[in-house]
Write a protein that holds these residues in place. Structure first.
Motif, mmCIF file in Angstrom:
data_model
loop_
_atom_site.group_PDB
_atom_site.id
_atom_site.type_symbol
_atom_site.label_atom_id
_atom_site.label_comp_id
_atom_site.label_asym_id
_atom_site.label_seq_id
_atom_site.Cartn_x
_atom_site.Cartn_y
_atom_site.Cartn_z
ATOM 1 N N ARG A 175 0.806 -1.215 0.000
ATOM 2 C CA ARG A 175 0.000 0.000 0.000
ATOM 3 C C ARG A 175 0.845 1.274 0.000
ATOM 4 O O ARG A 175 0.319 2.354 0.244
ATOM 5 C CB ARG A 175 -0.918 -0.006 1.230
ATOM 6 C CG ARG A 175 -1.904 -1.158 1.219
ATOM 7 C CD ARG A 175 -2.796 -1.210 2.429
ATOM 8 N NE ARG A 175 -2.151 -1.505 3.697
ATOM 9 C CZ ARG A 175 -1.751 -2.717 4.092
ATOM 10 N NH1 ARG A 175 -1.885 -3.754 3.300
ATOM 11 N NH2 ARG A 175 -1.212 -2.889 5.274
ATOM 12 N N LEU A 176 2.135 1.174 -0.260
ATOM 13 C CA LEU A 176 2.973 2.371 -0.266
ATOM 14 C C LEU A 176 2.771 3.162 -1.549
ATOM 15 O O LEU A 176 2.619 2.591 -2.632
ATOM 16 C CB LEU A 176 4.449 1.991 -0.145
ATOM 17 C CG LEU A 176 4.851 1.309 1.149
ATOM 18 C CD1 LEU A 176 6.340 0.966 1.112
ATOM 19 C CD2 LEU A 176 4.536 2.179 2.342
ATOM 20 N N ALA A 177 2.795 4.465 -1.434
ATOM 21 C CA ALA A 177 2.663 5.332 -2.601
ATOM 22 C C ALA A 177 3.921 5.229 -3.464
ATOM 23 O O ALA A 177 4.995 4.866 -2.982
ATOM 24 C CB ALA A 177 2.463 6.770 -2.161
ATOM 25 N N ASP A 178 3.762 5.561 -4.728
ATOM 26 C CA ASP A 178 4.890 5.587 -5.647
ATOM 27 C C ASP A 178 5.984 6.514 -5.119
ATOM 28 O O ASP A 178 5.686 7.552 -4.511
ATOM 29 C CB ASP A 178 4.439 6.128 -7.006
ATOM 30 C CG ASP A 178 4.456 5.090 -8.089
ATOM 31 O OD1 ASP A 178 4.740 3.932 -7.778
ATOM 32 O OD2 ASP A 178 4.178 5.456 -9.239
ATOM 33 N N LEU A 179 7.222 6.137 -5.364
ATOM 34 C CA LEU A 179 8.356 6.959 -4.955
ATOM 35 C C LEU A 179 8.226 8.374 -5.515
ATOM 36 O O LEU A 179 8.573 9.349 -4.868
ATOM 37 C CB LEU A 179 9.655 6.314 -5.438
ATOM 38 C CG LEU A 179 10.955 6.938 -4.983
ATOM 39 C CD1 LEU A 179 11.085 6.898 -3.475
ATOM 40 C CD2 LEU A 179 12.126 6.217 -5.626
ATOM 41 N N SER A 180 7.655 8.503 -6.703
ATOM 42 C CA SER A 180 7.526 9.814 -7.356
ATOM 43 C C SER A 180 6.572 10.749 -6.607
ATOM 44 O O SER A 180 6.561 11.943 -6.856
ATOM 45 C CB SER A 180 7.046 9.641 -8.793
ATOM 46 O OG SER A 180 5.769 9.031 -8.799
ATOM 47 N N THR A 181 5.778 10.221 -5.671
ATOM 48 C CA THR A 181 4.825 11.074 -4.934
ATOM 49 C C THR A 181 5.477 11.807 -3.775
ATOM 50 O O THR A 181 4.867 12.716 -3.210
ATOM 51 C CB THR A 181 3.652 10.238 -4.378
ATOM 52 O OG1 THR A 181 4.143 9.300 -3.423
ATOM 53 C CG2 THR A 181 2.923 9.508 -5.498
ATOM 54 N N GLU A 182 6.688 11.431 -3.407
ATOM 55 C CA GLU A 182 7.356 12.084 -2.288
ATOM 56 C C GLU A 182 8.075 13.332 -2.750
ATOM 57 O O GLU A 182 8.674 13.362 -3.828
ATOM 58 C CB GLU A 182 8.359 11.135 -1.632
ATOM 59 C CG GLU A 182 7.692 10.037 -0.876
ATOM 60 C CD GLU A 182 8.669 9.230 -0.040
ATOM 61 O OE1 GLU A 182 9.776 9.719 0.258
ATOM 62 O OE2 GLU A 182 8.305 8.095 0.299
ATOM 63 N N THR A 183 8.026 14.369 -1.909
ATOM 64 C CA THR A 183 8.773 15.577 -2.209
ATOM 65 C C THR A 183 10.059 15.569 -1.418
ATOM 66 O O THR A 183 10.172 14.939 -0.371
ATOM 67 C CB THR A 183 7.951 16.828 -1.837
ATOM 68 O OG1 THR A 183 7.628 16.769 -0.462
ATOM 69 C CG2 THR A 183 6.672 16.887 -2.665
ATOM 70 N N LYS A 184 11.015 16.303 -1.890
ATOM 71 C CA LYS A 184 12.315 16.356 -1.211
ATOM 72 C C LYS A 184 12.340 17.367 -0.119
ATOM 73 O O LYS A 184 11.682 18.290 -0.038
ATOM 74 C CB LYS A 184 13.434 16.633 -2.222
ATOM 75 C CG LYS A 184 13.583 15.491 -3.180
ATOM 76 C CD LYS A 184 14.712 15.770 -4.119
ATOM 77 C CE LYS A 184 14.794 14.617 -5.118
ATOM 78 N NZ LYS A 184 15.894 14.644 -5.942
#
Length: 184
Positions: A175-184
């Motif tokens: 259920r983890l969101a795509d890596l691309s959804t995280e902001t730096k």
């Protein structure tokens, strides 16, 4: 290559987190136990002859067995080298960290990423955790997983256990969101 044995493990998961997994998740690990090609030679400066004589044959032996036992298209994969106590970890690394070995698996699965790996020295029955990653995009989180492995009678002190593993899915109930959804 002096081959002592091949072991195939098929793990099927039907339920995770109290919920059904459909279709069942199948994870396959195929391990070959060979005599260490550098055993009894002391410190070997040039590992290339042993790599040439062994690595490609190991990849050609193991890759199709994983694909056949899996029975579905592969989506995540990994590799391992467990060196007996009379060898160096570098001996296992020499066999699995070469395209001569890994390309057999990449070609069989139409894969493009590097195979994640575990290398260690151990006695017979040493457990090891093989990391698996997505076969075309190592950033896909759903396919970051680990399979625990063990061959009860291997490796002997002058042997190396070489394994390939794979699965046709990501983690069950991920259920983890795509890596691309995280902001730096």
């Amino acid at each position: 290559m002096e081959l002592r044995k091949i072991t195939t493990t098929v793990d099927e998961i039907f339920s995770e987190g109290g919920r059904s997994v459909e279709p069942a998740k199948r994870v396959v690990v195929v391990a070959a136990v060979i005599r260490n090609p550098w055993a009894g030679q002391g410190f070997v400066e040039d590992l290339a002859p042993g790599i040439e004589a062994t690595a490609s044959d190991l990849g050609a032996l193991l890759a199709p067995r994983v694909m056949e036992a899996l029975g579905v298209p592969l989506e995540a994969y990994g590799k391992a080298a467990i060196v007996g106590t009379n060898g160096e970890i570098e001996h296992g690394s020499a066999l699995i960290h070469t395209l001569k070995f890994g390309n057999h698996f990449r070609d069989a699965a139409d894969a493009s990423t590097l195979l994640p790996a575990v290398e260690r020295r151990g006695v017979s029955g040493t457990p090891f955790d093989m990391p698996l990653k997505h076969f075309t995009d190592a950033t896909i989180r759903s396919h970051h997983q680990t399979v625990e492995c063990r061959v009860a009678d291997a490796p002997h002190p002058d042997e190396i256990l070489i394994a390939l593993g794979g699965t046709g899915t990501g983690r069950p109930q991920q259920r983890l969101a795509d890596l691309s959804t995280e902001t730096k």
